[in-house]
Design an enzyme around this catalytic site. Structure first.
Site: not given
Ligand code: ADP
Length: 478
Positions: A226, A230, A247, A281, A328
């Protein structure tokens, strides 16, 4: 099945909590159990990856390539098994999932071949008897953080180039793709990948993701997910001066001009918008149609969407499965309700026979909302698209660019001059004429502009630039 970590060539069952995964196509079916890690497992992975780097980085490209070829062969043999686990875990229809695993096989072979390709340049020196040249060198330990929506292809398009360039990897998959991740690493481990080169740590992003980012000595981080996460990844990496690539989201437009071939266009719009239940995406989420063709387009879209088959992800005749998880479902349904309250529902399609209780959402196209409305501006990541009218090409392109995102964009036309103007003027990293917004090939660079990415590219040759450092070398032999 249950998930396990693979660290330093050993299977470890972490004990910082468990999550039971239910099949999003059938909530009465338990698919498996995740065993969550804590900071100590991340530290173990750090030790394993940094130890393995000493030997892996010194192997020749040809040796590293031989491992990637074995990984590819093993994955191809287990294609059906892995696709089935992924379909059950996150709801992607099995036919699509098989295609995704095959993409993973192809990516491994593509990057394996890079092990023996020229990787530098000879640059004439101004001095006599000096050989000046560049070569690629590995970075070190790379942290790879992946989402659930492409549970096989996205990890491989990061892991394969990272490994071939001589790096070792700590991989943290998304929770809702962790059974698939465990299975995939099991396949790679059985193919003889040396211990410590790839380390899998399963757990929550907010816990172990942050430990990985904040505490581990990393030399690069590659993230897909997300926009909010990101941005966080980018901030931490910038502060620690770690090379990173992120990304993130998209709000991809497909423009349909008056002269488009509608028979072909409609099926590509539906595929771009609703395959994987819109959870890509690169999914088409804005459909911009020129006035002169609008009514006919709507009529044909309604008809085509009524026959889109929705159902259990393991049914190979299903086009649209459920969305991946409860969160979701909740998030996408908030947009469906917004559309019902504030927009005109052009079509809520999908044909379903008997389906179990699951996270199903009928594919929906909404219209008659202002360009600043959340349905037009926010990434929904579900089977919901918004239809906008444009009076001509100029207005269409301006609508297309009116978003903070810039991942992918499509134009449907038979006019070559509009096609070329679109390729120049659309603000997106991937611009496609008479092709859907999704489906960029693995051997071509993948990435976005504006808020969609950190401006580097993945896949193709571009990935090699990220996963290696260029060293400038000079040797005097006078
Ligand atoms: P979605 O909402 O599509 O799950 P996220 O951005 O929350 O997207 O998750 C994408 C990846 O980033 C997942 O592997 C998630 O566990 C990881 N993630 C979520 N929060 C953090 C964080 N604070 N630091 C590092 N990785 C994270």
């Amino acid at each position: 099945m249950s998930s396990q970590n693979w660290i330093g060539g050993e299977w470890v069952t972490p004990n910082a909590g468990t999550i039971v995964i239910k099949n999003p196509s059938n909530l009465n079916e338990e698919v498996g159990v995740l065993h969550l890690s804590d900071a100590s497992h991340v530290r173990q992975a750090e030790d394993a990856a940094s130890t393995a780097f000493n030997s892996w980085s010194r192997q020749t490209g040809a040796v590293r390539a031989s491992h990637l070829y074995k990984m590819a062969a093993a994955l191809e043999v287990k294609l059906d098994d892995l696709a089935m686990i992924a379909s059950k875990e996150m709801g992607k229809p099995i036919t699509e999932m098989r295609g995704e695993v095959m993409r993973g096989v192809n990516l491994l072979r593509y990057y394996a071949a890079e092990g023996v390709r020229a990787n530098g340049q000879v640059i004439p020196s101004s001095e006599a008897d000096v050989l000046q040249f560049t070569k690629r060198t590995p970075l070190g330990v790379v942290g790879i953080i992946t989402p659930w929506n492409f549970p096989v292809a996205i990890p491989i398009w990061k892991i394969a180039p990272a490994l071939i360039c001589g790096n070792t990897v700590i991989w943290k998959p998304a929770e809702f793709a962790s059974l698939t991740a465990s299975k995939m690493v099991e396949i790679f481990a059985a193919a003889g990948l040396p211990e410590g080169t790839l380390n899998l740590v399963i757990g929550k992003g907010s816990k172990i993701g942050d430990v990985l980012l904040e505490q581990v000595t990393l030399h690069a981080v590659s993230f897909t997910g997300s926009t909010a996460t990101g941005q966080h990844v980018a901030e931490v990496c910038a502060r620690r001066n770690i090379k990173y690539q992120t990304e993130m989201g998209g709000k991809n437009a497909a423009i349909v001009l008056n002269d488009a071939n509608l028979d072909k266009t409609i099926s590509m719009i539906i595929s771009g918008g609703f395959r994987s239940a819109g959870q890509k995406c690169t999914a088409t989420s804005r459909i911009i149609v020129e006035n002169g063709i609008y009514d006919r387009f709507v009529e044909m879209l309604i008809k085509a969407m009524s026959s889109v088959k929705m159902g259990d992800s393991l049914d190979s005749s299903v086009y649209l499965g459920p969305v991946a998880s409860e969160s979701q479902h909740k998030s996408v349904m908030s947009y469906v309700n917004l559309a019902r309250e504030q927009a005109e529902i052009v079509v809520e399609g999908g044909r379903s026979e008997s389906i179990n209780e699951g996270y199903y959402i009928r594919p929906l196209v909404a219209a008659s909302v202002d360009v600043n409305h959340p349905l037009v501006q926010e990434e929904i990541f579900g089977p919901v698209a918004t239809l906008l009218k444009a009076s001509d090409f100029e207005e269409a392109i301006s609508l297309c660019n009116r978003t903070v995102f810039g991942l992918s964009a499509s134009l449907f036309t038979s006019d070559l001059s509009y096609a070329h103007r679109f390729l120049d003027e659309a603000q997106a990293g991937m611009v496609r004429v008479n092709q859907e917004t999704a489906g960029v090939e693995y051997q071509a660079p993948f990435g976005g502009v504006k808020m969609s990415s950190s401006h580097s590219r993945e896949q193709g040759q571009a990935a090699l630039d990220f996963y290696s450092e260029i060293k400038t070398c000079a040797v005097s032999y006078a």
